[in-house]
Design an enzyme around this catalytic site. Structure first.
Site, PDB file in Angstrom:
ATOM      1  N   TRP A  23       0.811  -1.213   0.000  1.00 58.35           N
ATOM      2  CA  TRP A  23       0.000   0.000   0.000  1.00 58.35           C
ATOM      3  C   TRP A  23       0.843   1.261   0.000  1.00 58.35           C
ATOM      4  O   TRP A  23       1.914   1.300   0.619  1.00 58.35           O
ATOM      5  CB  TRP A  23      -0.871  -0.005   1.260  1.00 58.35           C
ATOM      6  CG  TRP A  23      -1.531   1.285   1.563  1.00 58.35           C
ATOM      7  CD1 TRP A  23      -1.029   2.297   2.334  1.00 58.35           C
ATOM      8  CD2 TRP A  23      -2.808   1.721   1.121  1.00 58.35           C
ATOM      9  NE1 TRP A  23      -1.930   3.332   2.389  1.00 58.35           N
ATOM     10  CE2 TRP A  23      -3.031   3.001   1.653  1.00 58.35           C
ATOM     11  CE3 TRP A  23      -3.807   1.143   0.314  1.00 58.35           C
ATOM     12  CZ2 TRP A  23      -4.199   3.721   1.423  1.00 58.35           C
ATOM     13  CZ3 TRP A  23      -4.975   1.856   0.093  1.00 58.35           C
ATOM     14  CH2 TRP A  23      -5.156   3.133   0.646  1.00 58.35           C
ATOM     15  N   ASN A  25       0.031   5.720   0.258  1.00 57.29           N
ATOM     16  CA  ASN A  25      -0.822   6.909   0.128  1.00 57.29           C
ATOM     17  C   ASN A  25       0.053   8.150   0.033  1.00 57.29           C
ATOM     18  O   ASN A  25       0.963   8.157  -0.809  1.00 57.29           O
ATOM     19  CB  ASN A  25      -1.985   6.973   1.123  1.00 57.29           C
ATOM     20  CG  ASN A  25      -1.681   6.958   2.595  1.00 57.29           C
ATOM     21  OD1 ASN A  25      -1.263   5.950   3.121  1.00 57.29           O
ATOM     22  ND2 ASN A  25      -1.895   8.051   3.300  1.00 57.29           N
ATOM     23  N   ASP A  26      -0.184   9.184   0.779  1.00 58.57           N
ATOM     24  CA  ASP A  26       0.397  10.518   0.526  1.00 58.57           C
ATOM     25  C   ASP A  26       1.887  10.542   0.159  1.00 58.57           C
ATOM     26  O   ASP A  26       2.702   9.865   0.799  1.00 58.57           O
ATOM     27  CB  ASP A  26       0.318  11.388   1.791  1.00 58.57           C
ATOM     28  CG  ASP A  26      -1.007  11.358   2.477  1.00 58.57           C
ATOM     29  OD1 ASP A  26      -1.925  10.701   1.975  1.00 58.57           O
ATOM     30  OD2 ASP A  26      -1.119  11.992   3.529  1.00 58.57           O
ATOM     31  N   GLN A  42       3.655   7.648   2.379  1.00 58.43           N
ATOM     32  CA  GLN A  42       2.948   6.830   3.350  1.00 58.43           C
ATOM     33  C   GLN A  42       2.846   5.413   2.791  1.00 58.43           C
ATOM     34  O   GLN A  42       2.343   5.201   1.681  1.00 58.43           O
ATOM     35  CB  GLN A  42       1.547   7.410   3.586  1.00 58.43           C
ATOM     36  CG  GLN A  42       1.557   8.719   4.365  1.00 58.43           C
ATOM     37  CD  GLN A  42       1.912   8.484   5.818  1.00 58.43           C
ATOM     38  OE1 GLN A  42       1.075   8.086   6.612  1.00 58.43           O
ATOM     39  NE2 GLN A  42       3.171   8.722   6.175  1.00 58.43           N
ATOM     40  N   TRP A  50      -4.313   0.282   4.090  1.00 56.37           N
ATOM     41  CA  TRP A  50      -3.696   1.235   5.001  1.00 56.37           C
ATOM     42  C   TRP A  50      -3.384   0.557   6.353  1.00 56.37           C
ATOM     43  O   TRP A  50      -4.183  -0.217   6.867  1.00 56.37           O
ATOM     44  CB  TRP A  50      -4.658   2.415   5.204  1.00 56.37           C
ATOM     45  CG  TRP A  50      -4.071   3.552   5.967  1.00 56.37           C
ATOM     46  CD1 TRP A  50      -3.377   4.596   5.456  1.00 56.37           C
ATOM     47  CD2 TRP A  50      -4.145   3.770   7.390  1.00 56.37           C
ATOM     48  NE1 TRP A  50      -3.001   5.446   6.455  1.00 56.37           N
ATOM     49  CE2 TRP A  50      -3.449   4.973   7.657  1.00 56.37           C
ATOM     50  CE3 TRP A  50      -4.702   3.069   8.457  1.00 56.37           C
ATOM     51  CZ2 TRP A  50      -3.321   5.490   8.945  1.00 56.37           C
ATOM     52  CZ3 TRP A  50      -4.576   3.584   9.733  1.00 56.37           C
ATOM     53  CH2 TRP A  50      -3.891   4.777   9.959  1.00 56.37           C
ATOM     54  N   SER A  83       2.255  11.672   7.704  1.00 56.88           N
ATOM     55  CA  SER A  83       2.805  12.531   6.654  1.00 56.88           C
ATOM     56  C   SER A  83       3.631  13.691   7.182  1.00 56.88           C
ATOM     57  O   SER A  83       3.451  14.148   8.312  1.00 56.88           O
ATOM     58  CB  SER A  83       1.676  13.065   5.777  1.00 56.88           C
ATOM     59  OG  SER A  83       1.179  12.006   5.001  1.00 56.88           O
ATOM     60  N   ARG A 153      -1.344  17.473  12.503  1.00 60.81           N
ATOM     61  CA  ARG A 153      -0.474  16.644  11.653  1.00 60.81           C
ATOM     62  C   ARG A 153      -0.034  17.320  10.354  1.00 60.81           C
ATOM     63  O   ARG A 153      -0.408  18.422  10.047  1.00 60.81           O
ATOM     64  CB  ARG A 153      -1.164  15.311  11.349  1.00 60.81           C
ATOM     65  CG  ARG A 153      -2.484  15.395  10.639  1.00 60.81           C
ATOM     66  CD  ARG A 153      -3.034  13.971  10.431  1.00 60.81           C
ATOM     67  NE  ARG A 153      -4.340  13.962   9.795  1.00 60.81           N
ATOM     68  CZ  ARG A 153      -5.490  13.959  10.448  1.00 60.81           C
ATOM     69  NH1 ARG A 153      -5.515  13.986  11.764  1.00 60.81           N
ATOM     70  NH2 ARG A 153      -6.640  13.944   9.780  1.00 60.81           N
ATOM     71  N   ASP A 154       0.795  16.565   9.642  1.00 59.67           N
ATOM     72  CA  ASP A 154       1.223  16.843   8.264  1.00 59.67           C
ATOM     73  C   ASP A 154       2.068  18.111   8.135  1.00 59.67           C
ATOM     74  O   ASP A 154       1.761  19.005   7.328  1.00 59.67           O
ATOM     75  CB  ASP A 154      -0.002  16.902   7.325  1.00 59.67           C
ATOM     76  CG  ASP A 154      -0.870  15.654   7.423  1.00 59.67           C
ATOM     77  OD1 ASP A 154      -0.371  14.631   7.921  1.00 59.67           O
ATOM     78  OD2 ASP A 154      -2.043  15.708   7.012  1.00 59.67           O
ATOM     79  N   GLU A 208      -6.071  18.510   5.670  1.00 60.16           N
ATOM     80  CA  GLU A 208      -4.859  17.699   5.800  1.00 60.16           C
ATOM     81  C   GLU A 208      -3.789  18.231   4.840  1.00 60.16           C
ATOM     82  O   GLU A 208      -4.072  18.969   3.900  1.00 60.16           O
ATOM     83  CB  GLU A 208      -5.168  16.234   5.470  1.00 60.16           C
ATOM     84  CG  GLU A 208      -6.197  15.619   6.415  1.00 60.16           C
ATOM     85  CD  GLU A 208      -6.437  14.129   6.189  1.00 60.16           C
ATOM     86  OE1 GLU A 208      -6.522  13.404   7.181  1.00 60.16           O
ATOM     87  OE2 GLU A 208      -6.531  13.684   5.028  1.00 60.16           O
TER      88      GLU A 208
HETATM   89  C1  FRU Z   1      -3.921  12.151   4.347  1.00 67.45           C
HETATM   90  C2  FRU Z   1      -3.607  11.536   5.697  1.00 67.45           C
HETATM   91  C3  FRU Z   1      -2.747  12.462   6.531  1.00 67.45           C
HETATM   92  C4  FRU Z   1      -2.044  11.521   7.452  1.00 67.45           C
HETATM   93  C5  FRU Z   1      -1.826  10.322   6.574  1.00 67.45           C
HETATM   94  C6  FRU Z   1      -1.886   9.005   7.283  1.00 67.45           C
HETATM   95  O1  FRU Z   1      -4.243  11.229   3.363  1.00 67.45           O
HETATM   96  O2  FRU Z   1      -4.800  11.204   6.363  1.00 67.45           O
HETATM   97  O3  FRU Z   1      -3.462  13.479   7.188  1.00 67.45           O
HETATM   98  O4  FRU Z   1      -0.845  12.067   7.931  1.00 67.45           O
HETATM   99  O5  FRU Z   1      -2.837  10.346   5.584  1.00 67.45           O
HETATM  100  O6  FRU Z   1      -1.560   7.952   6.436  1.00 67.45           O
END
Ligand code: FRU
Length: 506
Positions: A23, A25-26, A42, A50, A83, A153-154, A208
């Site tokens: 998997w 993501n970001d 991610q 996830w 992230s 976060r982020d 986010e």
């Molecule tokens: C965005 C998010 C971020 C977080 C991450 C977790 O897609 O939800 O806010 O840091 O993914 O995987």
């Protein structure tokens, strides 16, 4: 051997980064250093949904071909690695550098696990690399910024050098509050609150992955604006996850938006189309920009997916890809600066002769192009002159060269002269049944320029990215057609328009 028959190859893009396995993501920690673009992301190293969030890592010299590297920052019993961003600490403000070599410093969100004394919190932490990103060490003083919040976060960190001084600035979110919070630091370790921004414009989901950067307007270095990127989920223009942007000023303390349409939390969505959107499709999320990119370029990458159905998309041992990297610029349109985007183009290197067509009146219905113009990895450039009342466009990833019938696969990109909208219809694009929110039609109002519509389209096995009017509006959607659905057709309904030019590279 048919490459798509190999394990892990089904739908695997040619030019879009996807992890070998599992998997993604970001995009995280996008940073350029010593001739190398680093893409952290991610990643679940142990599964194709996830979980176990860690920073995966890939490197590239050209933003198009990527080499996967070992996991950079793995999760542990104490924390998941959410992230964040990475910087080249040129002056070694952090003191992490050794032997006069600037360290790379990652600023990430510690999402504390039940095993931690800080369980349930999200706070910002550091990890550093003194070997150009190959290995990473967590800072012993983590977290460096803790607001005792569960939704903080982020962090996106950049070096500010302006009227107010020279220091690091962090943009992060209080996600549930729909707020971007800004902090400053001299050494990346101690942070001081500057200001907050929001809620404003789209607030139908958590905020986010923010970003904040300065760009010249129309290329004039004496006329600049700051762009604040705010991704939100759900509540995007096409449903689910999406990225919005604000244009304004930043004096080193406060971001002041000049593009706010609505202030505060919105309960009705009637003004959604007036907000600044990074993309009008379903699959461009968590988009952030590279730090330290050469030649002052502002390059962004988004996660080509949507939280609504990301866990359900067809997987072949890997799941989810990134968008093509995009260079963003500010251009004045209608008296105000707006973002325009240009994809880094995989098709510039001389390959096979492109397929071309010159000016011609479009036939009513669908004109199928010869097999030399078909494919599942293509760049299509079309210039169209839509007629008075009708639809003009292209049929992509189509299963047959017969009239469209109920059993056929196709993804339809069409401009409607009556509504002035460009739409991308993936309702019959192939496998759409894995989630009930997946079949969709995306729409964006696009002004014709001198009666013309310019389209640049990238197809890459499981995606369609559309750049209309030289990147003024973009639509990014995943599609999952049969491997054999590769036909391309020209579409004209009602008053047939004119094709001015067509070039297809594959
Ligand atoms: C965005 C998010 C971020 C977080 C991450 C977790 O897609 O939800 O806010 O840091 O993914 O995987």
């Amino acid at each position: 051997m048919n490459p798509t028959a190999e394990l892990g190859c089904r739908y695997r893009p040619e030019w879009h980064y996807a992890a070998e396995r599992n998997w993604l993501n970001d995009p995280n920690g996008l940073v350029y250093s010593n001739g190398v673009y680093h893409l952290f992301y991610q990643h679940n190293p142990h599964g194709d949904v996830w979980g176990n969030m860690s920073w995966g890592h890939a490197t590239s010299a050209d933003l198009l071909t990527w080499d996967e590297q070992p996991v950079a920052i793995p999760c542990d019993e104490q924390e998941a690695i959410f992230s964040g961003s990475a910087v080249v600490d040129t002056s070694n403000t952090s003191g992490f550098g050794v032997g006069g070599v600037p360290p790379l410093v990652a600023i990430y969100t510690s999402a504390y696990a039940p095993g931690s004394p800080l369980a349930g919190r999200q706070a910002q932490s550091l990890a550093y690399s003194t070997d150009d990103g190959a290995t990473w060490t967590k800072y012993a003083g983590n977290p460096v910024l803790d607001r005792a919040s569960a939704e903080f976060r982020d962090p996106k960190v950049f070096w500010y050098d302006g009227g107010a001084g020279s220091y690091w600035v962090m943009a992060a979110v209080e996600a549930e509050d729909r707020e971007v919070v800004l902090y400053k630091s001299a050494d990346l370790k101690t942070w001081e609150f500057l200001s907050s921004f929001g809620p404003a414009n789209a607030t139908g989901g958590v905020w986010e992955c923010p970003d904040l950067f300065e760009l010249p307007v129309d290329g004039d270095p004496h006329d600049t604006r700051w762009v604040l990127i705010v991704n939100l989920n759900p509540g995007g223009i096409a449903g689910g996850s999406a990225g919005q942007y604000f244009v304004g000023t930043f004096d080193g303390v406060t971001f002041r938006s000049e593009s706010t349409v609505t202030e505060g939390l919105q309960t009705d969505g009637s003004r959604m189309a007036e907000y600044g959107w990074l993309d009008w499709g379903r699959d461009y999320y968590a988009a952030v920009s590279f730090s330290n990119a050469p030649d002052g370029r502002r390059l962004m990458i988004g996660w080509m997916n949507n939280w609504q159905y990301a866990a359900a998309t067809p997987s072949d041992g890997w799941r989810s890809a990134m968008s093509l990297p995009r260079e963003v610029r500010l251009e004045s349109r209608g008296g105000r600066p707006v973002l325009v985007q240009e994809a880094v183009d995989p098709f510039t290197a001389s390959g096979a002769e492109p397929f071309t067509l010159g000016r011609q009146e479009l036939e009513r219905g669908i004109t199928w192009l010869p097999s030399g113009a078909s494919g599942d990895v293509l760049r299509i450039d079309a210039e169209l002159q839509p007629a008075g009342a009708g639809k003009t466009g292209l049929v992509l990833r189509a299963s047959g060269c017969s009239a469209l019938d109920s059993g056929s696969e196709q993804t339809v990109l069409a401009y409607d002269s009556v509504t002035g909208e460009l739409s991308l219809d993936r309702t019959s694009s192939g496998n759409v049944s894995f989630h009930d929110t997946f079949p969709s039609v995306e729409r964006v109002a696009v002004p014709l320029i001198d009666g013309r519509l310019r389209l640049r389209i990238f197809l890459d096995r499981c995606s369609v990215e559309v750049f209309a009017q030289d990147g003024l509006a973009t639509i990014t959607d995943q599609v999952f057609p049969s491997d054999s659905s590769t036909a391309v057709g020209l579409l004209a309904e009602g008053d047939a328009g004119t094709l001015l030019s067509l070039t297809i590279a594959g």
